[in-house]
Design an enzyme around this catalytic site. Structure first.
Site, PDB file in Angstrom:
ATOM      1  N   HIS A  23     -16.037  -0.252  -5.715  1.00 34.65           N
ATOM      2  CA  HIS A  23     -15.504   0.234  -7.009  1.00 34.65           C
ATOM      3  C   HIS A  23     -16.648   0.214  -8.022  1.00 34.65           C
ATOM      4  O   HIS A  23     -16.514  -0.392  -9.083  1.00 34.65           O
ATOM      5  CB  HIS A  23     -14.375  -0.648  -7.549  1.00 34.65           C
ATOM      6  CG  HIS A  23     -13.150  -0.732  -6.697  1.00 34.65           C
ATOM      7  ND1 HIS A  23     -12.354  -1.832  -6.675  1.00 34.65           N
ATOM      8  CD2 HIS A  23     -12.575   0.161  -5.876  1.00 34.65           C
ATOM      9  CE1 HIS A  23     -11.336  -1.639  -5.849  1.00 34.65           C
ATOM     10  NE2 HIS A  23     -11.455  -0.422  -5.357  1.00 34.65           N
ATOM     11  N   GLU A  81      -8.598   7.760  -3.149  1.00 37.85           N
ATOM     12  CA  GLU A  81      -9.786   7.018  -3.597  1.00 37.85           C
ATOM     13  C   GLU A  81     -10.988   7.485  -2.768  1.00 37.85           C
ATOM     14  O   GLU A  81     -10.881   7.719  -1.556  1.00 37.85           O
ATOM     15  CB  GLU A  81      -9.547   5.501  -3.464  1.00 37.85           C
ATOM     16  CG  GLU A  81     -10.509   4.733  -4.341  1.00 37.85           C
ATOM     17  CD  GLU A  81     -10.080   3.292  -4.645  1.00 37.85           C
ATOM     18  OE1 GLU A  81      -9.087   2.805  -4.089  1.00 37.85           O
ATOM     19  OE2 GLU A  81     -10.785   2.664  -5.469  1.00 37.85           O
ATOM     20  N   ASP A  83     -13.486   6.387  -1.275  1.00 39.34           N
ATOM     21  CA  ASP A  83     -13.935   5.779  -0.013  1.00 39.34           C
ATOM     22  C   ASP A  83     -13.184   6.372   1.177  1.00 39.34           C
ATOM     23  O   ASP A  83     -13.632   6.241   2.321  1.00 39.34           O
ATOM     24  CB  ASP A  83     -13.810   4.248  -0.032  1.00 39.34           C
ATOM     25  CG  ASP A  83     -12.459   3.754  -0.503  1.00 39.34           C
ATOM     26  OD1 ASP A  83     -11.849   4.405  -1.359  1.00 39.34           O
ATOM     27  OD2 ASP A  83     -12.015   2.696  -0.009  1.00 39.34           O
ATOM     28  N   HIS A 225      -9.993  -0.171   6.273  1.00 37.27           N
ATOM     29  CA  HIS A 225     -11.200  -0.998   6.115  1.00 37.27           C
ATOM     30  C   HIS A 225     -11.145  -2.152   7.105  1.00 37.27           C
ATOM     31  O   HIS A 225     -10.091  -2.775   7.292  1.00 37.27           O
ATOM     32  CB  HIS A 225     -11.285  -1.612   4.712  1.00 37.27           C
ATOM     33  CG  HIS A 225     -11.428  -0.615   3.611  1.00 37.27           C
ATOM     34  ND1 HIS A 225     -12.571   0.121   3.405  1.00 37.27           N
ATOM     35  CD2 HIS A 225     -10.563  -0.248   2.641  1.00 37.27           C
ATOM     36  CE1 HIS A 225     -12.401   0.902   2.353  1.00 37.27           C
ATOM     37  NE2 HIS A 225     -11.187   0.705   1.866  1.00 37.27           N
TER      38      HIS A 225
END
Ligand code: FEO
Length: 397
Positions: A23, A81, A83, A225
């Site tokens: 972030h 997001e 990622d 993740h």
């Protein structure tokens, strides 16, 4: 390097060993991370999520090991997001006929990030797409942790792909939970929950109830993740149920900063008072402590005692960020108190108490101030504060 999860199902993601802040610079990632994307090769071909844009070539190379990306029929955009959606433009360029599958709320966030007129198809909870032997079943999961978040369940292989939920920022040469150090794994899973999911704990609990009520067989939980849960995959679901309840451990945490050691001496005396009562206590000097690690400790602890000397009628700038985090994350079931040394005006304790009130932390003792360096009498009052907090902890359990 790709990893096969089951017949026709592959991890095609990327391990980011080097990243140390996420972030931007908001979240520390001491052990790196991975961006997990999954390819299901059936009569139709689906890609679940992409990776952060700097790794787009690695993703495409991984896909090419299995199929020509041009053959991809569906790209599941679970969450906008960057990622996970950062490589969408590159993948859609390679797979121009693909349909981007997303939740209704993700139309706003995906278009807001990419501004592209792709072929979109929105889905809602319970909708499914047949790939041939496998179906993809979708479950919207708003605020786990963005409004757009969505889970995908792959029938046949019984794999749940819940995007960020159940993830960890944990780079590893291995893909599965039974292959890695369990203490490291759970340390990262808890830090991830504490820093990202805490404010949405009620929704986490409800979503887990909803998923369990669906009675889906689950062979693996493959988040976006970190490692994939294949050995007793529901262990992380049970852990999330426990974390979502936010029942703290019998632990106390003293967070402080100090200029000329007066507030440090007070912190240590408070810690002595707690320890005298047998309370496990940890002191964190916030000027030299990682903020996100401290928040993971806050998550676990029942009592939070915060100290700062007064500077410019307020708190030290090194204490201010964690006060702001406490307000934003709204941890539940915490008690605490404030303390600090001062020279002339002495506003820091009041300022800390205001923040703790706004954070929903119940103040169980009057804040302690010491003028200039604390006297032995001041320090004895600090020890007493520690003992009083230990008593309040016992009463609250
Ligand atoms: Fe891993 Fe919310 O992105």
């Amino acid at each position: 390097m790709i990893t096969q999860l089951a017949e026709h199902i592959y991890w095609v993601g990327v391990v980011d060993w080097g990243i140390r802040s996420f972030h931007g610079h908001e979240l520390s990632t001491h052990r790196g991370t991975s961006y997990n994307a999954y390819l299901i090769v059936d009569e139709k071909i689906a890609l679940v999520d992409t990776v952060w844009e700097p790794f787009q070539d690695d993703l495409l190379a991984n896909i090419r090991e299995i199929v020509d990306p041009a053959r991809i029929d569906y790209i599941i955009a679970s969450h906008a997001e960057p990622d996970h959606s950062g490589s969408l433009p590159a993948v859609v360029r390679e797979a121009p006929n693909a349909t981007v599958i997303l939740s209704k709320r993700a139309i706003d966030s995906i278009q807001g990030h990419h501004h592209q007129p792709w072929n979109f198809q929105t889905v809602k909870t319970g909708d499914s797409i047949s790939l041939g032997r496998h179906d993809l079943v979708f479950v919207e999961a708003p605020m786990l942790h963005w409004p757009d978040s969505m889970f995908t369940y792959v029938t046949g292989a019984n794999i749940l792909m819940p995007n960020d939920a159940f993830g960890q920022h944990y780079a590893s040469a291995y893909r599965f939970n039974d292959q890695v150090d369990q203490q490291e794994l759970y340390q990262e899973a808890l830090k991830y929950y504490a820093n990202i999911l805490t404010p949405f704990s009620d929704r986490v609990a409800k979503k887990i109830d909803e998923l369990l009520a669906m009675n889906l067989p689950v062979n693996m939980i493959a988040p976006s993740h970190g490692i994939i849960w294949r050995d007793n995959p529901l262990q992380i679901v049970q852990k999330y149920q426990e974390w979502a309840a936010q029942v703290p451990e019998r632990r106390a945490l003293v967070l402080y900063d100090t200029m000329w050691e007066g507030t440090r001496k007070m912190a240590e005396a408070i810690g002595e008072g707690l320890a005298e009562q047998g309370v496990p206590v940890r002191l964190l000097h916030m000027a030299v402590t990682d903020r996100n690690d401290a928040l993971a400790e806050v998550f676990r602890s029942q009592a939070i005692i915060i100290g700062s000397p007064t500077l410019n009628r307020g708190v030290l700038p090194t204490i201010a960020p964690i006060l702001e985090d406490l307000k934003g994350l709204q941890f539940k079931n915490k008690i605490g108190a404030a303390f600090g040394s001062y020279g002339w005006s002495g506003e820091s304790v009041k300022a800390i108490e205001e923040h703790m009130n706004a954070a929903g932390i119940t103040l169980v003792a009057e804040g302690l101030r010491a003028k200039w360096q604390p006297t032995e009498e001041n320090l004895e009052r600090c020890r007493l504060l520690g003992r009083d907090i230990a008593g309040a902890m016992a009463a609250a359990r």
